[in-house]
Motif scaffolding. Structure first.
Motif, PDB file in Angstrom:
ATOM      1  N   UNK A  40      91.922  40.212  93.916  1.00  0.00           N
ATOM      2  CA  UNK A  40      91.960  39.629  92.571  1.00  0.00           C
ATOM      3  C   UNK A  40      92.135  37.752  92.747  1.00  0.00           C
ATOM      4  N   UNK A  41      91.258  37.237  92.751  1.00  0.00           N
ATOM      5  CA  UNK A  41      91.517  35.061  92.665  1.00  0.00           C
ATOM      6  C   UNK A  41      92.214  34.792  91.837  1.00  0.00           C
ATOM      7  N   UNK A  42      93.298  33.910  91.879  1.00  0.00           N
ATOM      8  CA  UNK A  42      94.125  33.104  91.274  1.00  0.00           C
ATOM      9  C   UNK A  42      93.447  31.715  90.852  1.00  0.00           C
ATOM     10  N   UNK A  43      93.412  31.369  90.040  1.00  0.00           N
ATOM     11  CA  UNK A  43      93.206  30.028  89.687  1.00  0.00           C
ATOM     12  C   UNK A  43      94.568  28.740  88.850  1.00  0.00           C
ATOM     13  N   UNK A  44      95.066  28.051  89.819  1.00  0.00           N
ATOM     14  CA  UNK A  44      96.300  27.706  88.550  1.00  0.00           C
ATOM     15  C   UNK A  44      96.254  26.421  88.164  1.00  0.00           C
ATOM     16  N   UNK A  45      96.341  25.566  87.309  1.00  0.00           N
ATOM     17  CA  UNK A  45      95.792  24.495  87.324  1.00  0.00           C
ATOM     18  C   UNK A  45      97.238  23.816  86.656  1.00  0.00           C
ATOM     19  N   UNK A  46      97.105  22.391  86.550  1.00  0.00           N
ATOM     20  CA  UNK A  46      97.990  21.711  86.721  1.00  0.00           C
ATOM     21  C   UNK A  46      97.786  20.483  85.821  1.00  0.00           C
ATOM     22  N   UNK A  47      98.256  19.116  85.238  1.00  0.00           N
ATOM     23  CA  UNK A  47      97.843  17.947  84.867  1.00  0.00           C
ATOM     24  C   UNK A  47      97.470  17.559  83.746  1.00  0.00           C
ATOM     25  N   UNK A  48      96.725  18.754  83.346  1.00  0.00           N
ATOM     26  CA  UNK A  48      96.650  18.314  81.747  1.00  0.00           C
ATOM     27  C   UNK A  48      96.629  19.909  81.229  1.00  0.00           C
ATOM     28  N   UNK A  49      96.006  19.851  80.415  1.00  0.00           N
ATOM     29  CA  UNK A  49      96.296  20.896  79.570  1.00  0.00           C
ATOM     30  C   UNK A  49      94.721  21.842  79.957  1.00  0.00           C
ATOM     31  N   UNK A  50      94.762  22.859  80.187  1.00  0.00           N
ATOM     32  CA  UNK A  50      93.491  23.981  81.180  1.00  0.00           C
ATOM     33  C   UNK A  50      93.352  24.678  79.692  1.00  0.00           C
ATOM     34  N   UNK A 105      96.487  29.252  84.197  1.00  0.00           N
ATOM     35  CA  UNK A 105      96.480  30.445  85.051  1.00  0.00           C
ATOM     36  C   UNK A 105      94.932  31.532  84.727  1.00  0.00           C
ATOM     37  N   UNK A 106      93.904  31.527  85.806  1.00  0.00           N
ATOM     38  CA  UNK A 106      92.736  31.999  85.504  1.00  0.00           C
ATOM     39  C   UNK A 106      92.384  32.973  86.570  1.00  0.00           C
ATOM     40  N   UNK A 107      92.017  33.817  86.577  1.00  0.00           N
ATOM     41  CA  UNK A 107      91.618  35.365  87.446  1.00  0.00           C
ATOM     42  C   UNK A 107      90.252  35.307  87.331  1.00  0.00           C
ATOM     43  N   UNK A 108      90.034  35.757  88.725  1.00  0.00           N
ATOM     44  CA  UNK A 108      88.790  36.814  89.133  1.00  0.00           C
ATOM     45  C   UNK A 108      88.627  38.338  89.578  1.00  0.00           C
ATOM     46  N   UNK A 109      88.656  39.116  89.355  1.00  0.00           N
ATOM     47  CA  UNK A 109      89.037  40.098  89.687  1.00  0.00           C
ATOM     48  C   UNK A 109      87.813  41.094  90.446  1.00  0.00           C
ATOM     49  N   UNK A 110      88.161  40.952  91.428  1.00  0.00           N
ATOM     50  CA  UNK A 110      86.436  41.756  92.429  1.00  0.00           C
ATOM     51  C   UNK A 110      86.672  43.061  92.651  1.00  0.00           C
ATOM     52  N   UNK A 111      86.341  43.409  92.230  1.00  0.00           N
ATOM     53  CA  UNK A 111      85.403  44.846  92.619  1.00  0.00           C
ATOM     54  C   UNK A 111      84.642  45.806  93.408  1.00  0.00           C
TER      55      UNK A 111
END
Length: 126
Positions: free
Chosen positions: A18-28, A77-83
């Motif tokens: 599972x990949x995660x992407x965390x954003x900061x700085x502006x409204x995601x 945060x967004x995620x990519x679940x890879x199976x």
């Protein structure tokens, strides 16, 4: 917007990550969010995208049915679940965000995306 991708690593074929992407700085939630990948010697490839609301998702043909993209409704945060990972999934994976509207502007072109994370390496061994 600053993006931080994480979760990459070494996994055997058939495994999951599972990949995660965390954003900061502006409204995601102003942004559509996508994942791309780039394998050595190859062009950057679209993997998946999710709309601002999270209600609509898009997938590249090579990963359709194996990967799932998601995002927090009220978070950054967004995620990519890879199976069922395959050796050909080996690449550096990048998350990116765009102000473009997927319904009118498309979703799978890297040039549409305004901000990019640094990438996280996924290695799938056979």
């Amino acid at each position: 917007v600053q993006l931080q991708a994480s979760g990459g690593g070494l996994v055997q074929a058939g495994g999951s990550l599972r990949l995660s992407c965390a954003a900061s700085g502006h409204s995601f939630n102003r942004y559509g969010m996508g994942w791309f990948r780039q394998a050595p010697g190859k062009e950057r490839e679209f993997v998946a995208a999710i709309s601002r609301s999270g209600d609509t998702t898009y997938y590249g043909d090579s990963i359709k049915g194996r990967f799932t993209i998601s995002r927090e409704k009220a978070g950054n945060t967004a995620s990519l679940h890879m199976n069922r990972l395959k050796p050909e999934d080996t690449a550096v994976y990048y998350c990116a965000v765009t102000l473009s509207r997927y319904s009118t502007d498309g979703f799978d072109t890297a040039a549409l995306y305004n901000y990019w994370g640094q990438g996280t390496l996924v290695t799938v061994s056979s």
